[in-house]
Design an enzyme around this catalytic site. Structure first.
Site, PDB file in Angstrom:
ATOM      1  N   GLU A  42      14.065   5.440   2.987  1.00  0.00           N
ATOM      2  CA  GLU A  42      12.621   5.176   2.859  1.00  0.00           C
ATOM      3  C   GLU A  42      12.270   4.044   3.808  1.00  0.00           C
ATOM      4  O   GLU A  42      12.717   2.909   3.619  1.00  0.00           O
ATOM      5  CB  GLU A  42      12.273   4.781   1.417  1.00  0.00           C
ATOM      6  CG  GLU A  42      10.816   4.341   1.282  1.00  0.00           C
ATOM      7  CD  GLU A  42      10.462   3.804  -0.119  1.00  0.00           C
ATOM      8  OE1 GLU A  42      11.147   4.149  -1.099  1.00  0.00           O
ATOM      9  OE2 GLU A  42       9.497   3.018  -0.200  1.00  0.00           O
ATOM     10  N   ARG A  46       5.265  -1.462   5.652  1.00  0.00           N
ATOM     11  CA  ARG A  46       4.884  -2.867   5.475  1.00  0.00           C
ATOM     12  C   ARG A  46       4.762  -3.609   6.788  1.00  0.00           C
ATOM     13  O   ARG A  46       4.184  -4.687   6.841  1.00  0.00           O
ATOM     14  CB  ARG A  46       5.939  -3.567   4.613  1.00  0.00           C
ATOM     15  CG  ARG A  46       5.610  -3.445   3.153  1.00  0.00           C
ATOM     16  CD  ARG A  46       6.682  -4.059   2.328  1.00  0.00           C
ATOM     17  NE  ARG A  46       7.082  -3.101   1.331  1.00  0.00           N
ATOM     18  CZ  ARG A  46       8.030  -3.307   0.441  1.00  0.00           C
ATOM     19  NH1 ARG A  46       8.709  -4.429   0.447  1.00  0.00           N
ATOM     20  NH2 ARG A  46       8.319  -2.392  -0.432  1.00  0.00           N
ATOM     21  N   THR A  70       5.417   2.736   0.999  1.00  0.00           N
ATOM     22  CA  THR A  70       4.199   1.920   1.085  1.00  0.00           C
ATOM     23  C   THR A  70       3.033   2.723   1.671  1.00  0.00           C
ATOM     24  O   THR A  70       2.236   2.209   2.453  1.00  0.00           O
ATOM     25  CB  THR A  70       4.443   0.600   1.871  1.00  0.00           C
ATOM     26  OG1 THR A  70       5.762   0.119   1.619  1.00  0.00           O
ATOM     27  CG2 THR A  70       3.467  -0.475   1.444  1.00  0.00           C
ATOM     28  N   LYS A 130       7.747   7.379  -8.586  1.00  0.00           N
ATOM     29  CA  LYS A 130       8.504   6.146  -8.383  1.00  0.00           C
ATOM     30  C   LYS A 130       8.089   5.189  -9.499  1.00  0.00           C
ATOM     31  O   LYS A 130       6.896   4.999  -9.734  1.00  0.00           O
ATOM     32  CB  LYS A 130       8.128   5.607  -6.998  1.00  0.00           C
ATOM     33  CG  LYS A 130       8.496   4.185  -6.711  1.00  0.00           C
ATOM     34  CD  LYS A 130       8.341   3.921  -5.210  1.00  0.00           C
ATOM     35  CE  LYS A 130       8.423   2.440  -4.905  1.00  0.00           C
ATOM     36  NZ  LYS A 130       8.896   2.181  -3.531  1.00  0.00           N
TER      37      LYS A 130
HETATM   38  C1  3PG Z   1      10.217  -1.063  -3.007  1.00  0.00           C
HETATM   39  O1  3PG Z   1       9.339  -1.096  -2.172  1.00  0.00           O
HETATM   40  O2  3PG Z   1      10.665  -0.011  -3.449  1.00  0.00           O
HETATM   41  C2  3PG Z   1      10.709  -2.354  -3.548  1.00  0.00           C
HETATM   42  O3  3PG Z   1      10.112  -3.426  -2.925  1.00  0.00           O
HETATM   43  C3  3PG Z   1      12.176  -2.524  -3.519  1.00  0.00           C
HETATM   44  O4  3PG Z   1      12.431  -3.618  -4.322  1.00  0.00           O
HETATM   45  P1  3PG Z   1      13.770  -4.497  -4.209  1.00  0.00           P
HETATM   46  O5  3PG Z   1      13.589  -5.369  -3.023  1.00  0.00           O
HETATM   47  O6  3PG Z   1      13.832  -5.262  -5.502  1.00  0.00           O
HETATM   48  O7  3PG Z   1      14.931  -3.547  -4.042  1.00  0.00           O
END
Ligand code: 3PG
Length: 210
Positions: A42, A46, A70, A130
Site C-alpha cells: 500500500e 501522504r 490515503t 480497513k
Molecule cells: C495506515 O495508514 O494504515 C497507518 O498509518 C499505519 O499505522 P502504523 O504506522 O501504526 O502501522
C-alpha cells in the site's frame, strides 16, 4: 476483471504501508519487499510523490500488486486507478467515496471505526474494510465484538499493528490481513536500507504465514 480483494488480502496476510518521499525509492522499495516474500504493497498518497511511486511500481515491478492508500476523494480514486494501482484504501468512508466505489475500476477498501460506519459500508455493497486506527479503537477485542452482529464485514486492521501483536489480530475470523508501517518505516526508506526492509518483510512472512 479486477482482482478479488479478499483473496489478495487473505494470501498476503500482511500489507506493508509505505510513504515515499523520493520517487526513485519506489522501485527498489517494492523489489526489497518482494525479495522478502511480500507480494502486495500500500503506497500512501501522504506525499506528493505517492502517485508517481505507484506508477513506477506498476510499470516496473510486475510481480508486486500495488495498492494506493490515503485515498480521500473520488478524484484520488480516479487518479490512483489511472496510475496503475490495482486496489485502493482510505482511512475513512465518506458518502462520496462509497458512491463512486460501485463504479470504480479497482476494488476500493474504505476505512471504518464504528458499527454505524460498518453498516454504511455494507449498505453500499462492500464487505472488505480497513479498520483504522485499529489499536486505539480496541484492537482484536473490537473485531471480536463486531463479528457477532456484523459478521459479513471483513477487515484489514491498521494503525498500531506490529510484529508483536499481528498474530492476535490474524486469529480473529473477520480479519483478512493486517497492515502497517513497521516493515518499511520512513527512516529505513529514507536511508535506502533495502536489505533491512527485506529482512523485516521476511521476518513478517515467516512469523505470520499459515
Ligand atoms: C495506515 O495508514 O494504515 C497507518 O498509518 C499505519 O499505522 P502504523 O504506522 O501504526 O502501522
Amino acid at each position: 476483471m479486477s482482482l478479488d480483494i479478499q483473496d489478495l488480502f487473505r494470501r498476503a496476510r500482511v500489507l506493508p504501508v509505505v510513504t515515499i518521499d523520493s520517487v526513485s525509492d519506489a522501485v527498489p522499495l517494492a523489489e526489497a519487499l518482494l525479495a522478502g516474500g511480500l507480494r502486495a504493497i500500500e503506497v500512501t498518497l501522504r506525499t506528493p510523490t505517492g502517485l508517481a511511486g505507484i506508477e513506477a511500481i506498476a510499470a516496473k515491478v510486475p510481480n508486486m500488486v500495488v495498492g494506493a492508500g490515503t485515498v480521500l476523494s473520488p478524484a484520488d480514486l480516479r487518479a490512483v486507478a489511472a496510475a496503475g494501482a490495482q486496489f485502493a484504501l482510505s482511512p475513512g468512508s465518506t458518502p462520496e467515496l462509497l458512491a463512486v466505489a460501485k463504479t470504480s475500476p479497482i476494488p476500493f477498501v474504505p476505512g471504518v471505526a464504528s458499527a454505524s460506519e460498518v453498516m454504511a459500508v455494507l449498505a453500499a455493497g462492500l464487505t472488505t474494510m480497513k479498520l483504522f486506527p485499529a489499536a486505539i479503537l480496541g484492537g482484536p477485542a473490537w473485531l471480536k465484538a463486531l463479528n457477532g452482529p456484523l459478521g459479513q464485514a471483513m477487515f484489514c486492521p491498521t494503525g498500531g499493528v506490529g510484529l508483536d501483536n499481528a498474530r492476535t489480530y490474524l486469529a480473529e475470523p473477520n480479519v483478512l490481513c493486517v497492515g502497517g508501517t513497521w516493515i518499511a518505516p520512513s527512516d529505513l526508506i529514507g536511508a535506502k536500507d533495502w536489505p533491512a526492509i527485506t529482512a523485516r518483510a521476511a521476518a513478517a512472512v515467516s512469523a505470520l504465514s499459515g
